[in-house]
Enzyme design. Structure first.
Site, PDB file in Angstrom:
ATOM      1  N   ASN A  34       0.881  -1.170   0.000  1.00 35.28           N
ATOM      2  CA  ASN A  34       0.000   0.000   0.000  1.00 35.28           C
ATOM      3  C   ASN A  34       0.915   1.216   0.000  1.00 35.28           C
ATOM      4  O   ASN A  34       1.409   1.638   1.047  1.00 35.28           O
ATOM      5  CB  ASN A  34      -0.909  -0.017   1.229  1.00 35.28           C
ATOM      6  CG  ASN A  34      -1.880   1.148   1.267  1.00 35.28           C
ATOM      7  OD1 ASN A  34      -1.837   2.032   0.429  1.00 35.28           O
ATOM      8  ND2 ASN A  34      -2.758   1.153   2.261  1.00 35.28           N
ATOM      9  N   HIS A  48     -12.691   3.714   0.354  1.00 41.90           N
ATOM     10  CA  HIS A  48     -12.733   2.741   1.458  1.00 41.90           C
ATOM     11  C   HIS A  48     -13.505   1.482   1.065  1.00 41.90           C
ATOM     12  O   HIS A  48     -13.991   0.745   1.918  1.00 41.90           O
ATOM     13  CB  HIS A  48     -13.392   3.339   2.721  1.00 41.90           C
ATOM     14  CG  HIS A  48     -12.635   4.459   3.352  1.00 41.90           C
ATOM     15  ND1 HIS A  48     -13.263   5.527   3.955  1.00 41.90           N
ATOM     16  CD2 HIS A  48     -11.311   4.675   3.481  1.00 41.90           C
ATOM     17  CE1 HIS A  48     -12.355   6.364   4.429  1.00 41.90           C
ATOM     18  NE2 HIS A  48     -11.157   5.867   4.148  1.00 41.90           N
ATOM     19  N   ARG A  96      -2.763  -2.188  -3.294  1.00 48.37           N
ATOM     20  CA  ARG A  96      -3.945  -1.353  -3.101  1.00 48.37           C
ATOM     21  C   ARG A  96      -3.826  -0.173  -4.053  1.00 48.37           C
ATOM     22  O   ARG A  96      -2.851   0.574  -4.027  1.00 48.37           O
ATOM     23  CB  ARG A  96      -4.024  -0.841  -1.662  1.00 48.37           C
ATOM     24  CG  ARG A  96      -5.257   0.016  -1.425  1.00 48.37           C
ATOM     25  CD  ARG A  96      -5.281   0.608  -0.039  1.00 48.37           C
ATOM     26  NE  ARG A  96      -6.518   1.345   0.206  1.00 48.37           N
ATOM     27  CZ  ARG A  96      -6.777   1.991   1.329  1.00 48.37           C
ATOM     28  NH1 ARG A  96      -5.895   1.993   2.307  1.00 48.37           N
ATOM     29  NH2 ARG A  96      -7.913   2.630   1.474  1.00 48.37           N
ATOM     30  N   ARG A 108     -10.644  17.052   6.923  1.00 47.49           N
ATOM     31  CA  ARG A 108     -11.444  17.345   5.732  1.00 47.49           C
ATOM     32  C   ARG A 108     -12.817  17.861   6.142  1.00 47.49           C
ATOM     33  O   ARG A 108     -13.409  17.372   7.096  1.00 47.49           O
ATOM     34  CB  ARG A 108     -11.601  16.102   4.858  1.00 47.49           C
ATOM     35  CG  ARG A 108     -10.309  15.541   4.311  1.00 47.49           C
ATOM     36  CD  ARG A 108     -10.569  14.285   3.513  1.00 47.49           C
ATOM     37  NE  ARG A 108      -9.335  13.589   3.166  1.00 47.49           N
ATOM     38  CZ  ARG A 108      -9.192  12.269   3.155  1.00 47.49           C
ATOM     39  NH1 ARG A 108     -10.214  11.490   3.477  1.00 47.49           N
ATOM     40  NH2 ARG A 108      -8.039  11.720   2.830  1.00 47.49           N
ATOM     41  N   GLU A 132      -8.244  -4.801   5.494  1.00 51.43           N
ATOM     42  CA  GLU A 132      -8.166  -4.568   4.052  1.00 51.43           C
ATOM     43  C   GLU A 132      -7.066  -5.395   3.405  1.00 51.43           C
ATOM     44  O   GLU A 132      -7.229  -5.889   2.280  1.00 51.43           O
ATOM     45  CB  GLU A 132      -7.934  -3.078   3.802  1.00 51.43           C
ATOM     46  CG  GLU A 132      -9.094  -2.202   4.240  1.00 51.43           C
ATOM     47  CD  GLU A 132      -8.726  -0.738   4.369  1.00 51.43           C
ATOM     48  OE1 GLU A 132      -9.223   0.059   3.568  1.00 51.43           O
ATOM     49  OE2 GLU A 132      -7.942  -0.406   5.279  1.00 51.43           O
TER      50      GLU A 132
END
Length: 399
Positions: A7, A178, A89, A239, A384
């Site tokens: 990743n 996600h 990923r 954010r 994940e």
């Protein structure tokens, strides 16, 4: 089959090595691009090792990781030839990819085409692919996309109410992110409930510094909170999430900010950090709120209120729900957030067991709802990398 999972971020590389579903090693290389890059490497059953290296780009970083994995004292492999496949990923696959896929030159070209809409994420993802192509040229590589799970959203869920030409010409639409996590916890939730995923209506909440919530109807994503970019949806660590689109324009005029500055403001200085003025770390916010800090309390309240509204809207969109699933660093570990989110939802059939919620052990999956709750409330640690490993193994074996 031994599978290496990568990743790659802009200045970091996370990795895990699996033998089938058994994790053999994991690590994180940070501060790539400097002479003080830090590698934290852990082998199952051994003490974590931390070392500092000069690593100026991702190719050198992956070369270092491979060296550590075969090191007689630090590693778990006798040779890099023991690695039979590599899974990556990849954040953005746009509309080109609705599932994980074997990496070919054509696939690489499609991922490169997505750089315009994922300029921060796809380039480092590609850097990892390029490096493995040179270092392990005979090993099959598989791309597992963060956006793929959401490609089942209907048009009415992903279209924006702007002139259609911008979708046709520039592919501007909701994509969602996600997806790997939402996919994983959906299937784990089905297993916990003893039912098939295609029988269930689930609302999965991946809550961390970046947060998103997804409506999963019979195993398919039908709506999700993040949009064209990860900026849309819930307020997050830094954010802003959903705001009136006129607000950035107004601020730019009042404060004389340029595009780069307003982009930084919305992505790096907003969210719960912007509201609280204290931190983007929810643990700190909870501590400060307990001490009476009103802005820290407000930040938590805004986050939980907005998540509650998303959950309610997805229950309406799916005509019901069987379970609400919390995952991610905040979702798995903050009993305060979980309680604030589902409080006063009894009329929908959501009944939290407050004691079970507070005493749930870290890292364990749990049903934290009362037996009488019509909509179950579950906490499920996400994984994940395991999804990427399984997809990589399956696709590599078939090719």
């Amino acid at each position: 089959m031994k599978v290496l999972i990568l990743n790659c971020g802009s200045s970091s590389i996370k990795y895990k090595l699996y033998d089938d579903d058994q994790q053999l090693a994991e690590g994180l290389l940070e501060k790539i691009g400097t002479a003080e890059a830090q590698l934290g490497h852990t082998v199952a059953g051994r003490k974590k090792l931390v070392s500092v290296h000069e690593v100026l780009e991702h190719h050198a970083g992956i070369e270092l990781i491979l060296q550590v994995l075969v090191d007689p004292e630090k590693g778990v492999l006798t040779s890099i030839e023991d690695i039979q496949a590599v899974g990556h990923r990849v954040v953005h696959g746009a509309e080109s990819f609705s599932e994980s896929t074997l990496i070919t030159p054509e696939v690489v070209a499609k991922i490169e085409e997505c750089i315009d809409i994922a300029p921060l994420h796809n380039p480092p993802n590609l850097a990892g692919i390029y490096a493995i192509s040179e270092l392990l040229p005979k090993v099959p590589q598989v791309a597992v996309f963060d956006t793929a799970f959401h490609q089942t959203m209907p048009d009415k869920a992903f279209m924006y109410a702007i002139p259609y030409v911008f979708y046709a010409r520039n592919h501007i639409r909701k994509y969602g992110f996600h997806g790997i996590s939402h996919y994983y916890v959906s299937y784990e939730a089905a297993a916990m409930l003893g039912r098939a995923v295609d029988e269930l209506k689930l609302i999965t909440c991946h809550l961390g510094n970046g947060s998103s919530v997804t409506a999963v109807d019979h195993g398919r994503s039908v709506d999700t909170s993040m949009g064209f970019t990860p900026l849309e949806g819930l307020p997050m660590g830094t954010r802003c999430g959903d705001i009136d689109p006129a607000v950035p324009l107004y601020i730019m005029g009042k404060e004389e900010l340029n595009l780069q500055q307003i982009n930084a403001l919305l992505n790096k200085h907003s969210g719960v950090l912007g509201i609280s003025g204290v931190s983007n770390d929810f643990r700190t916010l909870e501590e400060e709120s307990a001490k009476g800090d009103k802005r820290a309390t407000l930040a938590l309240e805004v986050f939980c209120y907005r998540l509650k509204k998303y959950i309610g809207s997805y229950i309406a969109a799916m005509n019901g729900a069987d379970a609400i699933v919390f995952t991610g660093g905040i979702g798995e570990n903050s009993d305060i957030v979980r309680e604030m989110v589902v409080k006063d939802m009894e009329f929908l059939g959501v009944e939290l067991d407050a004691e079970t919620n507070r005493t749930k052990k870290r890292g364990e999956a749990a049903d934290i709802s009362k037996p009488s709750s019509r909509i179950k409330v579950l906490v499920i640690p996400t994984n994940e990398e395991l999804v990427i490993a399984r997809d990589t193994r399956r696709i590599a074996a078939a090719n």
